[in-house]
Design a protein around this motif. Sequence first.
Motif, PDB file in Angstrom:
ATOM      1  N   ASN A 266       0.822  -1.202   0.000  1.00  0.00           N
ATOM      2  CA  ASN A 266       0.000   0.000   0.000  1.00  0.00           C
ATOM      3  C   ASN A 266       0.860   1.257   0.000  1.00  0.00           C
ATOM      4  O   ASN A 266       0.563   2.239  -0.693  1.00  0.00           O
ATOM      5  N   ASP A 270       0.656   3.907  -3.164  1.00  0.00           N
ATOM      6  CA  ASP A 270       0.099   5.220  -2.836  1.00  0.00           C
ATOM      7  C   ASP A 270       1.043   6.358  -3.193  1.00  0.00           C
ATOM      8  O   ASP A 270       0.692   7.541  -3.053  1.00  0.00           O
ATOM      9  N   LYS A 385      -6.983   7.225  -3.227  1.00  0.00           N
ATOM     10  CA  LYS A 385      -5.634   6.720  -3.519  1.00  0.00           C
ATOM     11  C   LYS A 385      -5.767   5.285  -3.996  1.00  0.00           C
ATOM     12  O   LYS A 385      -6.810   4.649  -3.833  1.00  0.00           O
ATOM     13  N   SER A 387      -4.599   2.420  -3.046  1.00  0.00           N
ATOM     14  CA  SER A 387      -4.845   1.345  -2.076  1.00  0.00           C
ATOM     15  C   SER A 387      -6.284   1.307  -1.578  1.00  0.00           C
ATOM     16  O   SER A 387      -6.690   0.330  -0.946  1.00  0.00           O
ATOM     17  N   ASP A 388      -7.082   2.350  -1.874  1.00  0.00           N
ATOM     18  CA  ASP A 388      -8.491   2.351  -1.457  1.00  0.00           C
ATOM     19  C   ASP A 388      -9.297   1.274  -2.168  1.00  0.00           C
ATOM     20  O   ASP A 388     -10.418   0.963  -1.752  1.00  0.00           O
TER      21      ASP A 388
END
Length: 422
Positions: A266, A270, A385, A387-388
């Motif tokens: 992540n 990001d 972002k 990783s969401d």
Amino acid sequence: MIIYNDELCYVVSLGKTHFYLKEFSDLEFGINLAERIIDINNLKLKNSKFYKSKRSKSIVSFSENTSLDYDSGESLHFVKAKTIDQNLWGNTASFGHSVQLSMDIPIQQLPVLIERIESKLSEDPIANFPKAEPIKDQSEIDRLDILIAEGIRDHDSNVGNDEFDLSGVDFIFTSNAVFVFKLKGTNIESENFMELFMEDLREFLELNNIDIVDKLNRIQVKFIRDEGRNLTKSLKSILQYVTDDRETLIDGKWYKFNQSYVNLLNEKVDKIHFNHFPNFDYPTRIIEDTFNDDRVSDGYLNLHTSMVTIARRYTVENMDLYKDETLFFVKKGGPKELNYAIDQATNIIKLLKNNESKIQNNGIDLNVTTINIWGLIERVTNINKVSDFRSLIFIMKMNELYKETSDAGLSLSFNINYINRP
């Protein structure tokens, strides 16, 4: 030598016998102890595995006073380092499935050492390695066996294609050999294959009426080699598989990536430049072609309607938009669909790296400095972002694309727009 009581059993192995004991040991023991007694500023050697990466394994040695560091997508499986206390643990130690301590102590003191180890294992770690931890719940193992078997049987897009990739199942045994599929306990065998392909496995199952869901753990692969002895492995032991719930198949056994592994991924993805242009959102559902056509009035070149040439030799159709030295790959859908855009971008980058840094559209050179994945999604909550997305497979593939673009001297960005959002 065996040292045990009613609660635990330690085996002190001589020579290379620890390789034979591995099958019966606690596979987490070595790394768990390493997290508690290594000097994180004096690393000697580490051995890691990588997933969804062009690197599958790495062995790295270090000079004196090197601090422990990790790459995204790295799962640590072996480490050698100085210890935090030479008097208690020796000067250096090696940790994997087993532990090797550089200590000169009499045999009578081994129980005292074991008590010290057990006490240390009860303490909080001083380092949290990214790693895959064994799954021990039999019901979970059975569930995952069914999942991978159905993926192979049903041509699941997450399993991969004839060439395989790590979006699902992939053969990982690549030594020079002739391969034969067989059903354990029977005389049922396939013809000889020079390479392992998923379609050949499916054909073997279909021709012999083998239900892979029921018989997964009985399917084997024979390796017939010109030099050295032949061997037979279970099918599961030569497959890799990753789920969005962090489970993975390693050497035929199920594991789950720990949070440190996910956090590193992540953190890396990001860093990818993230854009949302609200004026490009749509209140209704649209198709990708409509989105691409509409961008022409905004100054974008629509490559999806024309043939594009790379290095004056390779003609490709799977690029979408171009503007300001940026090549855009547009895909409507969630992480599963975006994975296809990532694959398209990766293939283009490889062509650019191997040939020239420019592409041509209708004879005109288009300089490319940035690769962009552009997602069109239906979603109530916003994505801020990469990783969401909460998809491990997608994040692993984005991480690898990030590495590919960096290696090629290119930048990577990610655009998102929402559709069917009034």
